[in-house]
Design a protein around this motif. Structure first.
Motif, PDB file in Angstrom:
ATOM      1  N   ASN A 154       0.924  -1.061   0.137  1.00 19.99           N
ATOM      2  CA  ASN A 154       0.127  -0.039  -0.008  1.00 19.99           C
ATOM      3  C   ASN A 154       1.016   1.331   0.094  1.00 19.99           C
ATOM      4  O   ASN A 154       1.790   1.261   0.574  1.00 19.99           O
ATOM      5  CB  ASN A 154      -0.864  -0.038   1.202  1.00 19.99           C
ATOM      6  N   GLY A 168      -3.641   5.798  -8.113  1.00 22.01           N
ATOM      7  CA  GLY A 168      -3.730   4.409  -7.493  1.00 22.01           C
ATOM      8  C   GLY A 168      -3.016   4.636  -5.936  1.00 22.01           C
ATOM      9  O   GLY A 168      -2.903   5.706  -5.385  1.00 22.01           O
ATOM     10  N   GLN A 170      -1.863   1.616  -4.485  1.00 14.46           N
ATOM     11  CA  GLN A 170      -0.883   0.640  -4.155  1.00 14.46           C
ATOM     12  C   GLN A 170       0.405   0.646  -5.357  1.00 14.46           C
ATOM     13  O   GLN A 170       0.314   1.168  -6.239  1.00 14.46           O
ATOM     14  CB  GLN A 170      -1.347  -0.759  -4.421  1.00 14.46           C
ATOM     15  N   ILE A 187      -0.645   0.795  -8.817  1.00 16.45           N
ATOM     16  CA  ILE A 187      -2.257  -0.107  -9.106  1.00 16.45           C
ATOM     17  C   ILE A 187      -3.226   0.635  -8.244  1.00 16.45           C
ATOM     18  O   ILE A 187      -3.111   1.364  -7.265  1.00 16.45           O
ATOM     19  CB  ILE A 187      -1.701  -1.433  -8.149  1.00 16.45           C
ATOM     20  N   ASP A 188      -4.312   0.571  -8.832  1.00 12.13           N
ATOM     21  CA  ASP A 188      -5.421   1.060  -8.200  1.00 12.13           C
ATOM     22  C   ASP A 188      -6.410  -0.165  -7.600  1.00 12.13           C
ATOM     23  O   ASP A 188      -6.782  -0.730  -8.367  1.00 12.13           O
ATOM     24  CB  ASP A 188      -6.286   1.771  -9.142  1.00 12.13           C
ATOM     25  N   TYR A 189      -6.417  -0.205  -6.257  1.00 12.20           N
ATOM     26  CA  TYR A 189      -7.239  -1.383  -5.812  1.00 12.20           C
ATOM     27  C   TYR A 189      -8.551  -0.796  -5.075  1.00 12.20           C
ATOM     28  O   TYR A 189      -8.570   0.095  -4.552  1.00 12.20           O
ATOM     29  CB  TYR A 189      -6.357  -2.060  -4.259  1.00 12.20           C
ATOM     30  N   MET A 196      -8.287  -5.116  -9.213  1.00 13.00           N
ATOM     31  CA  MET A 196      -7.298  -4.150  -9.250  1.00 13.00           C
ATOM     32  C   MET A 196      -6.767  -3.790 -10.679  1.00 13.00           C
ATOM     33  O   MET A 196      -6.921  -4.611 -11.468  1.00 13.00           O
ATOM     34  CB  MET A 196      -5.990  -5.012  -8.734  1.00 13.00           C
ATOM     35  N   GLU A 198      -3.934  -1.792 -13.183  1.00 12.50           N
ATOM     36  CA  GLU A 198      -2.640  -1.175 -13.403  1.00 12.50           C
ATOM     37  C   GLU A 198      -2.928   0.203 -13.847  1.00 12.50           C
ATOM     38  O   GLU A 198      -3.185   0.271 -15.233  1.00 12.50           O
ATOM     39  CB  GLU A 198      -1.672  -1.765 -14.048  1.00 12.50           C
TER      40      GLU A 198
END
Length: 208
Positions: A154, A168, A170, A187-189, A196, A198
């Protein structure tokens, strides 16, 4: 074992609504989209597409690596699978305590590398836990046997502020690559839909 619910999730937007034929689904699966365009209901369309995706899920809480090898061999022969996703490197519920934890995890990792990836000639993707210091937890053999080791963490509050909104929450970073390479991505969680995405490649993996 059927596992449709988890696969349908990525076909939903942030509101939980099925997006059906829009977005990446339409881009990556044009032939499938044309084939199933007759289905007017978006969820029905998603389920029909899922039927032809070669994804097979086996849930095991108790296992031996010989059982995993035999199951993999079976699915290669019967279904033609190309990739094993092993979730994740940990002690099974039926561990007998004969070995210490780091030895057990080393045995699992060795089997994934040698008995499956090498002998059965398929790719293996798995995950492991980090310890409190942010290093690989459990066994150094995880590093010894892997070809590429990526850390997913994170973003800190400072990183979120520095990178800005929409970039994002992460970071996925290649910590070790047997053949070299450099890779870092934002990364967008999305917790609501368990998806998730990219958002940005900061570096590309070296093909050599």
């Amino acid at each position: 074992k059927d596992f449709p619910g988890r696969i349908i999730v990525p076909i939903r937007n942030d509101k939980g609504e099925l997006v059906g034929l829009s977005g990446r689904l339409a881009t990556d699966n044009k032939k499938l989209i044309e084939k199933y365009r007759k289905y007017k209901n978006k969820e029905e369309t998603a389920k029909e597409i899922i039927k032809v995706i070669p994804f097979y899920h086996v849930h095991l809480t108790e296992f031996t690596m010989d059982k995993i090898v035999n199951l993999t061999r079976k699915y290669i022969k019967q279904k033609g699978v190309k990739v094993l996703i092993f979730d994740y490197i940990k002690l099974p519920d039926n561990a007998n305590g004969k070995w210490q934890e780091h030895q057990e995890l080393g045995i699992i990792t060795s089997a994934l590398k040698n008995k499956i990836a090498n002998r059965l000639d398929i790719s293996v993707l798995t995950a492991g836990q980090l310890n409190r210091s942010g290093d690989i937890g459990g066994s150094l053999k995880i590093l010894q046997f892997c070809d590429n080791l990526l850390f997913l963490k994170n973003k800190t509050d400072e990183q979120l502020m520095e990178d800005g909104e929409g970039n994002g929450n992460q970071i996925l970073h290649l910590e070790y690559g047997r053949n070299g390479g450099d890779y870092t991505a934002w990364i967008d969680y999305r917790r609501k839909t368990l998806t998730m995405e990219e958002l940005r490649n900061l570096q590309k993996l070296n093909s050599g």
